[in-house]
Design a protein around this motif. Structure first.
Motif, PDB file in Angstrom:
ATOM      1  N   SER A 276      33.532  49.868  91.686  1.00  0.00           N
ATOM      2  CA  SER A 276      34.356  49.446  92.823  1.00  0.00           C
ATOM      3  C   SER A 276      35.528  48.588  92.368  1.00  0.00           C
ATOM      4  CB  SER A 276      33.533  48.639  93.821  1.00  0.00           C
ATOM      5  OG  SER A 276      32.497  49.413  94.294  1.00  0.00           O
ATOM      6  N   TYR A 277      35.281  47.728  91.379  1.00  0.00           N
ATOM      7  CA  TYR A 277      36.366  46.892  90.874  1.00  0.00           C
ATOM      8  C   TYR A 277      37.453  47.766  90.264  1.00  0.00           C
ATOM      9  CZ  TYR A 277      38.871  43.115  88.609  1.00  0.00           C
ATOM     10  OH  TYR A 277      39.847  42.237  88.223  1.00  0.00           O
ATOM     11  N   LYS A 278      37.014  48.768  89.508  1.00  0.00           N
ATOM     12  CA  LYS A 278      37.994  49.663  88.873  1.00  0.00           C
ATOM     13  C   LYS A 278      38.781  50.428  89.934  1.00  0.00           C
ATOM     14  CE  LYS A 278      36.222  50.665  84.280  1.00  0.00           C
ATOM     15  NZ  LYS A 278      35.600  51.695  83.429  1.00  0.00           N
ATOM     16  N   ILE A 279      38.073  50.922  90.956  1.00  0.00           N
ATOM     17  CA  ILE A 279      38.753  51.687  92.006  1.00  0.00           C
ATOM     18  C   ILE A 279      39.746  50.790  92.756  1.00  0.00           C
ATOM     19  CG2 ILE A 279      38.404  52.858  94.241  1.00  0.00           C
ATOM     20  CD1 ILE A 279      35.704  53.874  92.997  1.00  0.00           C
ATOM     21  N   SER A 280      39.335  49.541  93.032  1.00  0.00           N
ATOM     22  CA  SER A 280      40.220  48.661  93.798  1.00  0.00           C
ATOM     23  C   SER A 280      41.475  48.292  92.998  1.00  0.00           C
ATOM     24  CB  SER A 280      39.484  47.402  94.254  1.00  0.00           C
ATOM     25  OG  SER A 280      39.143  46.616  93.141  1.00  0.00           O
ATOM     26  N   ASN A 281      41.448  48.556  91.699  1.00  0.00           N
ATOM     27  CA  ASN A 281      42.630  48.246  90.880  1.00  0.00           C
ATOM     28  C   ASN A 281      43.343  49.494  90.370  1.00  0.00           C
ATOM     29  OD1 ASN A 281      42.902  45.269  90.539  1.00  0.00           O
ATOM     30  ND2 ASN A 281      40.742  45.523  90.062  1.00  0.00           N
ATOM     31  N   SER A 282      42.900  50.668  90.864  1.00  0.00           N
ATOM     32  CA  SER A 282      43.525  51.894  90.327  1.00  0.00           C
ATOM     33  C   SER A 282      44.698  52.328  91.203  1.00  0.00           C
ATOM     34  CB  SER A 282      42.512  53.020  90.197  1.00  0.00           C
ATOM     35  OG  SER A 282      41.993  53.310  91.467  1.00  0.00           O
TER      36      SER A 282
END
Ligand code: PDD
Length: 282
Positions: A276-282
């Motif tokens: 989720s962290y990666k998605i929120s920063n992609s």
């Protein structure tokens, strides 16, 4: 690739970059720093990092030598000059140059320096697939760990003990037997009751930016967050454990002091938070 560092107003070839021998950062560790993750050419969570920088500066009565807009220009220009898209950006501000005395004149010129280095994300992701080992040891730091000070000797010593013991991180324990944080990371568990636990903010830990960002994901992921400090025994008995930092994002912990955590592989909550962290920063 030619590496470039910014030091006190100049962009310099990396090997020639340096500060004066009487810089108080060099002699007293009198300064503060920030580390930003650089993903696809962009620094993550910039505002939060700069806000924490301002707080650290204020807490040691240091004034940045440049305005925030100028700092952003310098950070981005250093990234551009190094032609690095994915990596880590390191910046520090020291109190500057003065004849060595513990007390300092108010007239000093603070020194800003910035470096950028590439990071092998594939390797980090590979490590995250199997997770890391942690050892615990006494927290020997001072009482102002909320300040992101460049004075990191106890952290360095703790990390070195961990590495020499075949682990990758040290979680530190306070006098009450409660985990404070990692030598360079925030410590988290999913406890036996399934609650996500991390220590509440106070002077004894750093206000991690990754910690702040995970707090924002908790509701979305329907997780129960509990900022009650945990003992190392609770960590041994936890379902999942992980460490967070700008450089690691969310790093699963699968072994603490030889105790296998969960089934010894990264757990579902940890994995979901990382994704989720990666998605929120992609
Ligand atoms: N370390 N606690 C400590 C003691 C740290 O040094 C760090 C970061 C963190 C996590 O903070 P953040 O999520 O803002 O990165 C917690 C940096 C990365 C370092 O010193 O390299």
């Amino acid at each position: 690739m030619t590496r470039i560092a910014y030091v006190d107003g100049a962009y310099l070839p990396f090997d020639e970059a340096g500060v004066h021998i009487e810089d108080r950062g060099y002699q007293f560790a009198d300064g503060v720093y920030e580390v930003f993750a650089l993903i696809d050419g962009h620094m993550l969570d910039v505002d939060a990092h700069l806000k924490r920088l301002d707080l650290s500066l204020e807490k040691i009565s240091l004034v940045s030598p440049v305005s925030r807009p100028a700092l952003l220009v310098i950070l981005n220009e250093t990234i551009r000059a190094n032609n690095i898209k994915n990596g880590l950006v390191y910046m520090q501000i020291t109190r500057g140059r003065a004849a060595r005395n513990h007390a300092y004149p108010k007239t000093l010129h603070p020194v800003l320096s910035v470096t950028v280095r590439p990071m092998n994300e594939t390797y980090r992701d590979h490590v995250a697939q199997s997770g890391i080992k942690v050892i615990s040891l006494d927290d020997q730091r001072w009482k102002r760990c909320d300040i992101k000070s460049i004075s990191l000797l106890p952290n360095v010593m703790a990390k070195q003990v961990a590495v020499e013991a075949g682990a990758q991180e040290a979680w530190m324990i306070d006098e009450a037997g409660l985990v404070t944080e990692g030598s360079s990371t925030t410590a988290w568990i999913v406890d036996a009751a399934g609650k996500l636990r991390t220590r509440p903010l106070a002077n004894d830990i750093l206000d991690g930016i990754t910690r702040q960002m995970l707090f924002k994901l908790v509701d979305e992921l329907k997780l129960e967050l509990d900022e009650t400090p945990f003992t190392i025994d609770e960590a041994y008995a936890s379902k999942e454990a992980f460490s967070t930092a700008s450089s690691l994002i969310v790093m699963p912990v699968v072994d603490i002091d030889g105790h296998k955590i969960g089934d010894g592989t990264p757990g579902p909550v940890t994995t979901k938070l990382l994704q989720s962290y990666k998605i929120s920063n992609s």
